[in-house]
Design an enzyme around this catalytic site. Structure first.
Site, PDB file in Angstrom:
ATOM      1  N   CYS A   1      26.010  37.913  29.620  1.00 55.60           N
ATOM      2  CA  CYS A   1      26.071  36.489  29.286  1.00 55.60           C
ATOM      3  C   CYS A   1      24.774  36.022  28.627  1.00 55.60           C
ATOM      4  O   CYS A   1      24.562  36.297  27.461  1.00 55.60           O
ATOM      5  CB  CYS A   1      26.433  35.678  30.539  1.00 55.60           C
TER       6      CYS A   1
ATOM      7  N   HIS B   1      31.102  38.034  32.204  1.00 56.36           N
ATOM      8  CA  HIS B   1      30.405  38.566  33.381  1.00 56.36           C
ATOM      9  C   HIS B   1      31.222  39.709  33.999  1.00 56.36           C
ATOM     10  O   HIS B   1      32.018  39.468  34.909  1.00 56.36           O
ATOM     11  CB  HIS B   1      30.234  37.469  34.435  1.00 56.36           C
TER      12      HIS B   1
ATOM     13  N   GLU C   1      30.341  41.842  36.045  1.00 56.18           N
ATOM     14  CA  GLU C   1      29.962  42.114  37.444  1.00 56.18           C
ATOM     15  C   GLU C   1      30.952  41.537  38.450  1.00 56.18           C
ATOM     16  O   GLU C   1      31.096  42.055  39.558  1.00 56.18           O
ATOM     17  CB  GLU C   1      28.550  41.590  37.735  1.00 56.18           C
TER      18      GLU C   1
HETATM   19  N1  GLN Z   1      23.135  29.349  29.545  1.00 60.74           N
HETATM   20  C1  GLN Z   1      24.047  30.131  28.785  1.00 60.74           C
HETATM   21  C2  GLN Z   1      25.311  29.346  28.431  1.00 60.74           C
HETATM   22  O1  GLN Z   1      25.616  28.360  29.055  1.00 60.74           O
HETATM   23  C3  GLN Z   1      24.404  31.416  29.512  1.00 60.74           C
HETATM   24  C4  GLN Z   1      25.165  31.184  30.775  1.00 60.74           C
HETATM   25  C5  GLN Z   1      25.247  32.405  31.651  1.00 60.74           C
HETATM   26  O2  GLN Z   1      24.468  33.336  31.500  1.00 60.74           O
HETATM   27  N2  GLN Z   1      26.144  32.391  32.604  1.00 60.74           N
HETATM   28  O3  GLN Z   1      26.034  29.713  27.544  1.00 60.74           O
END
Ligand code: GLN
Length: 541
Positions: free
Chosen positions: A376, A502, A504
């Protein structure tokens, strides 16, 4: 009709109530029962999505896009089944529902009160996930004695009355502290905590006793007598090397037999060997790799719970122990620190703190050919690093960190721009992703169509896509419907892959995530080839 098991906690928080609850659920599942779990959080936030991970640890994301308590992650990992929005609720949600009913006039002029209106809504939510399952395990957050958890405990008491005591079981997870000076285990805090439960009309049937030292038969007898719990139902829960061993520890003490007997529930004798073998494999790896995790919340490991577990599962896929080093990316000797690592991972995150350090870490991984895995935010920063240092787009950035950047390689989609409410408004939950044939991603998944979970607002900016791809950072996964980049990977690098989603959240010990498994395989390769010959050194102990 489903049977219910309530799990409460006493004396102190952080006793591993979620792990104990998941372990009991695992044992029942292994006996052929259909099990589900619910986590009740007594705080007023509608969900943990707006909370700082320092307060409650990681925010877990379900397939259906709920931002949930991290215990749901344990439930999924132990049971190897998906949890949904209804498997976690908070006092905030309960009040929200009751108050909107009141505004619609549904209480017909009555005074709206904690009892019965709030407790009725809690009971409704206890029962909601019970359709088609044999046992619902309900974990009540907080510690018995907290003001906040009272309505939940009262609802549990009423629920037991309504569905019949023979269908409900109360498990209390408690602490038996060891006093070093007198070399004694102390039962008094547990007596008090059970006393508190009794005051509100609940009697525990099973006690899970967390303790640094084994419980002697005398201590066990004393606990049983003072709390009116059968001696056999006083269960010892010592600290273990891996959380996945807890079901094995419980099994040895006959916890499943106790539960089935007390609930008058029939079950098969299906064997538990699969899980026991898995735990043996976790405990006896044949080599070790070190992964440097460059995150913001390095002081609080719970903030990256799922990442941590997924890395271990990745290791498990290759019989390797994964040592996770939380690195401070601000350290002056970052180069040396990362050179020691067999892989670098930048996890998700919000806000601009620590971004420079993460950029530096990714640059080192890219240039020194250290396997890199970005999750992410870890993908977004990989794109920024590439734009700045390879494409020489000075000041390239995400508009999250620099609204005025000339090169917004990561940006908001138009539909995100007008959003003002912060709660539950990100791109959340499962989205389809199509993988490019012949890519590293497709090789890992052995498929070209996958689904993964999201939690972010910002996206890869397609205006820069051609430029970026032409220089070797390829978009190999896409959400086709909206043409959004989901995976980038670097050509001509041993292993450099980052995902907007994600992964994970979907990794489980019984099914390690393919990207984590592949990343660890690359780390093992580096460790073996590094001349340090870690596997031999490791085998020699
Ligand atoms: N801050 C970034 C976004 O909102 C990444 C978010 C994250 O890593 N979950 O896109």
């Amino acid at each position: 009709m489903a049977k219910y098991i309530f799990v409460t906690g006493g004396v102190v928080s952080s006793l591993g109530k979620g792990i104990s609850a998941s372990s009991i659920a695992k044992l029942l599942q292994a006996r052929g029962l259909k099990v589900t779990m619910v986590k009740c959080d007594p705080y007023i936030n509608v969900d943990p999505g707006t909370m700082n991970p320092y307060q409650h640890g990681e925010v877990f994301v379900t397939e259906d896009g709920a931002e949930a308590d991290l215990d749901l992650g344990h439930y999924e990992r132990f049971l190897n089944i998906d949890m949904h929005r209804t498997n976690n609720f908070t006092a905030g949600q309960v009040y929200e529902t009751v108050i909107s009913k009141e505004r619609r006039g549904e209480f017909l002029g009555n005074t709206v009160q904690v009892i019965p209106h709030i407790t009725d809504e809690i009971k409704r939510r206890f029962r909601y996930p019970s359709k088609g399952v044999d046992v619902v395990l309900i974990e009540i957050g907080g510690t018995v004695g907290d003001i906040e958890s009272l309505p939940f405990l009262e609802a549990a008491r009423q629920h037991a009355l309504e569905v019949g005591k023979e269908n409900v079981l109360f498990v209390h997870v408690t602490l038996i502290p060891y006093i070093r000076a007198s070399e004694e285990l102390k039962t008094k805090p547990t007596q008090h905590s059970v006393g508190k439960l009794r005051e509100i009309g609940l009697n525990p049937d099973i006690l899970i006793c967390r303790s640094e030292k084994p419980l002697t038969p005398e201590i066990r007898a004393k606990i049983a007598m003072f709390t009116s719990v059968h001696k056999e139902a006083v269960i010892e829960a010592p600290d273990v090397g891996t959380i996945y061993e807890v079901p094995v520890v419980f099994k040895k003490q006959g916890v499943d037999e106790q539960v089935l007997m007390l609930l008058r529930q029939r079950a098969s004798t299906k064997n538990f060997d699969g899980w026991t073998k898995l735990v043996e494999r976790i405990k006896n790896p044949s080599e070790e790799v070190t992964i440097a995790l460059a995150g913001k919340y390095t002081e609080l490991k719970d903030a990256y719970k799922s990442v941590h577990e997924a890395l271990l599962h990745g290791g498990l896929a290759h019989n390797a122990r994964v040592k996770i080093e939380y690195v401070d990316t601000g350290a002056p000797d970052l180069d040396a620190k990362l050179a020691e690592a067999d892989g670098v991972l930048v996890p998700g995150g919000f806000g601009d703190r620590g971004i420079d350090g993460k950029l530096a870490a990714i640059r080192i991984a890219r240039e020194s050919e250290i396997p890199y895995f970005g999750l992410c935010l870890g993908m977004q920063i990989a794109v920024i690093e590439f734009a700045r240092n390879v494409l020489k787009l000075e000041g390239a950035n995400s508009t999250e960190f620099d609204k005025e950047t000339r090169y917004p390689v990561i940006d908001l989609l138009p539909e995100q721009k007008g959003i003002e409410d912060k709660g539950a408004t990100m791109r959340l939950g499962s989205y389809a992703c199509e993988l490019k044939k012949g890519s590293l991603a497709a090789a890992c998944y052995k498929a070209t169509k996958i689904d993964e979970r999201h939690r972010h607002r910002y996206e890869f900016n397609n205006k820069f896509r051609k430029l970026i791809e032409d220089s070797g950072l390829l978009v190999t996964g896409r959400f086709v419907e909206k043409d959004l980049a989901e995976i980038v990977e670097l050509k001509d690098h041993p292993w450099f892959l980052a995902s907007q989603f994600h992964p994970e959240f979907k990794s489980r010990p019984e099914a390690p995530h393919p990207l984590f498994a592949s990343f660890i395989a690359a780390a093992i390769k580096r460790a073996r080839g590094s001349g340090r010959s870690r596997s031999e050194a490791y085998a020699r102990g």
